[in-house]
Design a protein around this motif. Structure first.
Motif, PDB file in Angstrom:
ATOM      1  N   LEU A  65       1.215  -3.729  -4.472  1.00 26.64           N
ATOM      2  CA  LEU A  65       0.731  -2.957  -3.334  1.00 26.64           C
ATOM      3  C   LEU A  65      -0.588  -2.241  -3.629  1.00 26.64           C
ATOM      4  O   LEU A  65      -1.282  -1.815  -2.705  1.00 26.64           O
ATOM      5  CB  LEU A  65       1.798  -1.954  -2.885  1.00 26.64           C
ATOM      6  CG  LEU A  65       2.969  -2.587  -2.136  1.00 26.64           C
ATOM      7  CD1 LEU A  65       4.112  -1.594  -1.989  1.00 26.64           C
ATOM      8  CD2 LEU A  65       2.531  -3.095  -0.770  1.00 26.64           C
ATOM      9  N   TYR A 115       6.638   1.273   2.830  1.00 26.80           N
ATOM     10  CA  TYR A 115       7.507   0.483   1.966  1.00 26.80           C
ATOM     11  C   TYR A 115       8.176   1.368   0.917  1.00 26.80           C
ATOM     12  O   TYR A 115       9.358   1.188   0.610  1.00 26.80           O
ATOM     13  CB  TYR A 115       6.746  -0.653   1.280  1.00 26.80           C
ATOM     14  CG  TYR A 115       7.667  -1.523   0.474  1.00 26.80           C
ATOM     15  CD1 TYR A 115       8.461  -2.477   1.095  1.00 26.80           C
ATOM     16  CD2 TYR A 115       7.789  -1.359  -0.905  1.00 26.80           C
ATOM     17  CE1 TYR A 115       9.341  -3.258   0.363  1.00 26.80           C
ATOM     18  CE2 TYR A 115       8.669  -2.130  -1.635  1.00 26.80           C
ATOM     19  CZ  TYR A 115       9.442  -3.078  -1.000  1.00 26.80           C
ATOM     20  OH  TYR A 115      10.322  -3.834  -1.721  1.00 26.80           O
ATOM     21  N   SER A 134      -3.656   0.024   3.330  1.00 29.80           N
ATOM     22  CA  SER A 134      -2.880  -0.144   2.104  1.00 29.80           C
ATOM     23  C   SER A 134      -2.012   1.076   1.815  1.00 29.80           C
ATOM     24  O   SER A 134      -0.834   0.933   1.473  1.00 29.80           O
ATOM     25  CB  SER A 134      -3.816  -0.402   0.929  1.00 29.80           C
ATOM     26  OG  SER A 134      -3.100  -0.414  -0.274  1.00 29.80           O
ATOM     27  N   THR A 193       1.984   0.987   1.815  1.00 25.96           N
ATOM     28  CA  THR A 193       2.652   1.406   0.585  1.00 25.96           C
ATOM     29  C   THR A 193       3.582   2.590   0.843  1.00 25.96           C
ATOM     30  O   THR A 193       4.707   2.627   0.335  1.00 25.96           O
ATOM     31  CB  THR A 193       1.615   1.771  -0.496  1.00 25.96           C
ATOM     32  OG1 THR A 193       0.767   0.643  -0.719  1.00 25.96           O
ATOM     33  CG2 THR A 193       2.279   2.162  -1.799  1.00 25.96           C
TER      34      THR A 193
END
Length: 174
Positions: free
Chosen positions: A108, A162, A155, A159
């Protein structure tokens, strides 16, 4: 207490629940957006505001960094591309197929950074071809920074989502 157990408790490879992972993520994207093609962005702003020697210094530093980046790409770009593809493929395989949390965390960070690297290489080639100077060079560097920040924002969001999802799965044992 066992030394290895103590060591693993201190290091803690559970990435998404570890404060150090989030610090590394923030520092990585902060650094990536501050250094545009190896040039600190405050130098771009100073050159845009004051011109003169600051602009000359910016143009020289951009020329040096563009030449350096393109030299490395031309001399060993194929090897670097192959090694990077291998590394990212291995990382993604461990992350997706085997579910290794450390590999997921590293992927990631590294996959979007690879996109920023390709974008930097593309911008360096564009600067070499067109040889912009003055205000036009500042615009090219500003555009590069905006794209880097956009990739970084997406990103960090992905991240974060997640990481929360993963921590909830671990917490509730799903």
């Amino acid at each position: 207490m066992d030394f290895t157990q103590t060591l693993f408790d201190v290091i803690d490879f559970r990435s998404f629940s570890n404060l150090w992972f989030w610090i590394v993520l923030a520092v990585a994207w902060s650094t990536a957006s501050h250094w545009v093609l190896g040039v600190p962005f405050d130098m771009v702003l100073r050159a845009k505001r004051h011109g003169g020697q600051a602009l000359t210094d910016l143009e020289d530093l951009v020329r040096i960094n563009v030449n350096r980046l393109l030299y490395v790409a031309r001399m060993s770009g194929l090897w670097l591309a192959g090694f990077s593809a291998f590394l990212l493929t291995a990382l993604m395989t461990m992350a997706v197929w085997y579910g290794v949390e450390l590999a997921q965390a590293m992927a990631l960070i590294m996959v979007p950074m690879a996109l920023v690297g390709l974008l930097s290489l593309s911008t360096a080639r564009r600067i070499e071809e067109r040889a912009p100077q003055g205000e036009e060079l500042c615009k090219v560097l500003h555009r590069q920074r905006i794209w880097t920040q956009g990739i970084g924002t997406v990103s960090i969001f992905v991240t974060g989502m997640y990481g929360m999802y993963h921590n909830l799965l671990v917490l509730y044992g799903l």
